[in-house]
Write a protein that holds these residues in place. Structure first.
Motif, short mmCIF file in Angstrom:
data_model
loop_
_atom_site.label_atom_id
_atom_site.label_comp_id
_atom_site.label_asym_id
_atom_site.label_seq_id
_atom_site.Cartn_x
_atom_site.Cartn_y
_atom_site.Cartn_z
N TRP A 31 38.06 22.10 -84.54
CA TRP A 31 37.66 22.16 -85.95
C TRP A 31 36.45 23.07 -86.17
CZ3 TRP A 31 40.52 19.82 -89.71
CH2 TRP A 31 41.45 18.87 -89.29
N ASP A 32 35.86 23.55 -85.09
CA ASP A 32 34.55 24.19 -85.22
C ASP A 32 34.55 25.70 -85.11
OD1 ASP A 32 33.47 21.66 -85.51
OD2 ASP A 32 32.95 21.46 -83.39
N TYR A 33 35.55 26.27 -84.44
CA TYR A 33 35.52 27.71 -84.16
C TYR A 33 36.85 28.36 -84.50
CZ TYR A 33 31.44 26.47 -81.35
OH TYR A 33 30.22 25.99 -80.94
N ASP A 34 36.77 29.62 -84.94
CA ASP A 34 37.92 30.50 -84.94
C ASP A 34 37.88 31.29 -83.64
OD1 ASP A 34 39.00 29.80 -87.37
OD2 ASP A 34 37.95 31.36 -88.49
N ALA A 54 28.42 26.38 -91.15
CA ALA A 54 26.99 26.58 -90.89
C ALA A 54 26.45 25.61 -89.86
CB ALA A 54 26.20 26.46 -92.20
N ASP A 55 26.96 24.35 -89.85
CA ASP A 55 26.44 23.37 -88.91
C ASP A 55 26.87 23.65 -87.47
OD1 ASP A 55 29.05 22.39 -90.12
OD2 ASP A 55 28.86 20.99 -88.44
N VAL A 56 27.86 24.54 -87.28
CA VAL A 56 28.31 24.89 -85.94
C VAL A 56 27.47 26.01 -85.34
CG1 VAL A 56 30.31 25.68 -84.58
CG2 VAL A 56 30.65 24.16 -86.54
N VAL A 57 26.79 26.78 -86.20
CA VAL A 57 26.02 27.93 -85.73
C VAL A 57 25.02 27.55 -84.64
CG1 VAL A 57 24.36 29.71 -86.40
CG2 VAL A 57 26.38 29.28 -87.82
N PRO A 58 24.18 26.51 -84.83
CA PRO A 58 23.24 26.17 -83.75
C PRO A 58 23.92 25.71 -82.47
CG PRO A 58 23.14 24.55 -85.53
CD PRO A 58 23.95 25.69 -86.03
N LEU A 59 25.13 25.17 -82.57
CA LEU A 59 25.86 24.75 -81.37
C LEU A 59 26.29 25.98 -80.56
CD1 LEU A 59 28.13 21.91 -82.84
CD2 LEU A 59 25.76 21.79 -82.02
N LEU A 60 26.76 27.01 -81.26
CA LEU A 60 27.14 28.25 -80.59
C LEU A 60 25.92 28.91 -79.97
CD1 LEU A 60 29.34 30.33 -79.92
CD2 LEU A 60 28.85 31.43 -82.12
N MET A 61 24.81 28.91 -80.69
CA MET A 61 23.58 29.51 -80.16
C MET A 61 23.10 28.76 -78.92
SD MET A 61 22.90 32.10 -82.14
CE MET A 61 24.67 32.30 -82.06
N ARG A 62 23.28 27.45 -78.93
CA ARG A 62 22.88 26.63 -77.79
C ARG A 62 23.73 26.96 -76.57
NH1 ARG A 62 23.08 20.31 -78.84
NH2 ARG A 62 25.32 20.64 -78.67
N GLY A 88 28.32 37.12 -91.82
CA GLY A 88 27.09 36.66 -91.18
C GLY A 88 27.27 35.58 -90.13
N PHE A 89 28.45 34.99 -90.03
CA PHE A 89 28.66 33.95 -89.03
C PHE A 89 28.66 34.58 -87.64
CE2 PHE A 89 29.92 31.39 -92.59
CZ PHE A 89 29.66 30.08 -92.19
N PRO A 90 27.92 33.99 -86.70
CA PRO A 90 27.83 34.59 -85.36
C PRO A 90 29.10 34.38 -84.55
CG PRO A 90 26.66 32.51 -85.39
CD PRO A 90 27.11 32.77 -86.81
N CYS A 91 29.28 35.24 -83.57
CA CYS A 91 30.40 35.11 -82.64
C CYS A 91 29.92 35.49 -81.25
CB CYS A 91 31.59 35.98 -83.06
SG CYS A 91 31.22 37.74 -83.21
#
Length: 287
Positions: A31-34, A54-62, A88-91
């Motif tokens: 449910w969190d990533y494409d 947006a709430d998944v962004v810090p998880l990806l950064m982590r 703007g969403f990170p990948c």
């Protein structure tokens, strides 16, 4: 595999900006990533993951900060390419691990291997993750708070709520030193090849928590026999009290539906709330 949430042309543009020219397919990683699977110019296969919310962004950064340094004796994703979508969403992209999800039979057969990997994960030097995984409030305090949040939003049967509060009041179950846990050890995240366990992926739910968090997930995903084989090997490696760890693992499994419902409340997905309620009834009111 769910369909992507971000437009495919946007995902393709981001992948190509990372040198991933030939797109193989698009999909949703939970449910969190494409995700985009693609070849680079050398013919190597990569997986690019882009945060969906947006709430998944810090998880990806982590993950990007911790995974390059993680050494657990299994293949783990090593993010090597970093970018952002047009919105703007990170990948981030890592090389594809050519394996498939594990079965209970594989976990049973590879119990010692998995136990060693979990012990290495749980004893990962703190300097690798301490700036990225919160250690306060404690897991127990967070869990009690999450339970009360769900109690305000979900019509749990009274006896189930009482049972969960009773479990959380058993301090001896949760008194062990917290460790770095994977947090979501299900079949898609433990990879096997030719009957051998080879990889562990998707560390988005990493948390500083009792080791029983990971064993409770194994119990839910693979059943008692497989989990117990891993647990016995782990207890021998770590010096943990087997009976206490086993009881805590069952306690965590019983709390699982509450965590599922809390996630649904947190991300605005009613289907998770419904799933949590159904699982709670299945555990506490089996037919």
């Amino acid at each position: 595999m769910r369909p992507p949430l971000h437009p495919k042309p946007m995902l393709a543009e981001a992948a190509r900006s990372l040198g991933l020219e030939k797109i193989i397919n698009y999909g949703g990683d939970g449910w969190d990533y494409d995700t985009v699977t693609a070849f680079d110019s050398h013919g190597r296969t990569w997986i690019m993951r882009a945060a969906r919310r947006a709430d998944v962004v810090p998880l990806l950064m982590r993950e990007n900060a911790i995974l390059p340094h993680l050494q657990i004796g299994l293949l783990t994703p090593k993010p090597e390419k970093f970018g952002a979508l047009e919105n703007g969403f990170p990948c981030a992209a890592y090389q594809f691990i050519p394996a498939t999800e594990s079965s209970a039979e594989t976990i049973s057969a590879e119990a010692t291997h998995l136990a060693k990997a979990l012990h290495r994960l749980h004893t990962t030097p703190k300097e690798i993750w301490v700036d990225h995984v919160p250690s306060s409030p404690s897991w127990l305090d967070r869990t009690r708070e999450q339970l009360e949040v769900t109690a305000a939003h979900v019509t749990w049967p009274t006896h189930i709520l009482a049972k969960w509060r009773e479990i959380l009041d058993l301090d001896q179950l949760w008194a062990s030193q917290p460790v770095l846990c994977h947090g979501d050890l299900g079949p898609p995240h433990l990879l096997s090849l030719d009957g051998h366990l080879v990889g562990m992926i998707d560390f988005s739910d990493m948390q500083y928590a009792p080791a029983s968090v990971d064993f409770g997930d194994l119990l839910t995903a693979f059943g008692k026999e497989a989990m117990l084989r891993v647990l016995i090997s782990y207890a021998a490696l770590s010096g943990s009290n087997l009976e206490t760890l086993l009881a805590a693992s069952y306690g965590y499994r019983e709390l699982g539906p509450m965590f599922t419902a809390f996630h649904g409340i947190n991300v605005g997905q009613p289907e998770f709330i419904e799933e949590g309620l159904a699982r709670a009834l299945e555990i506490f009111e089996p037919r």
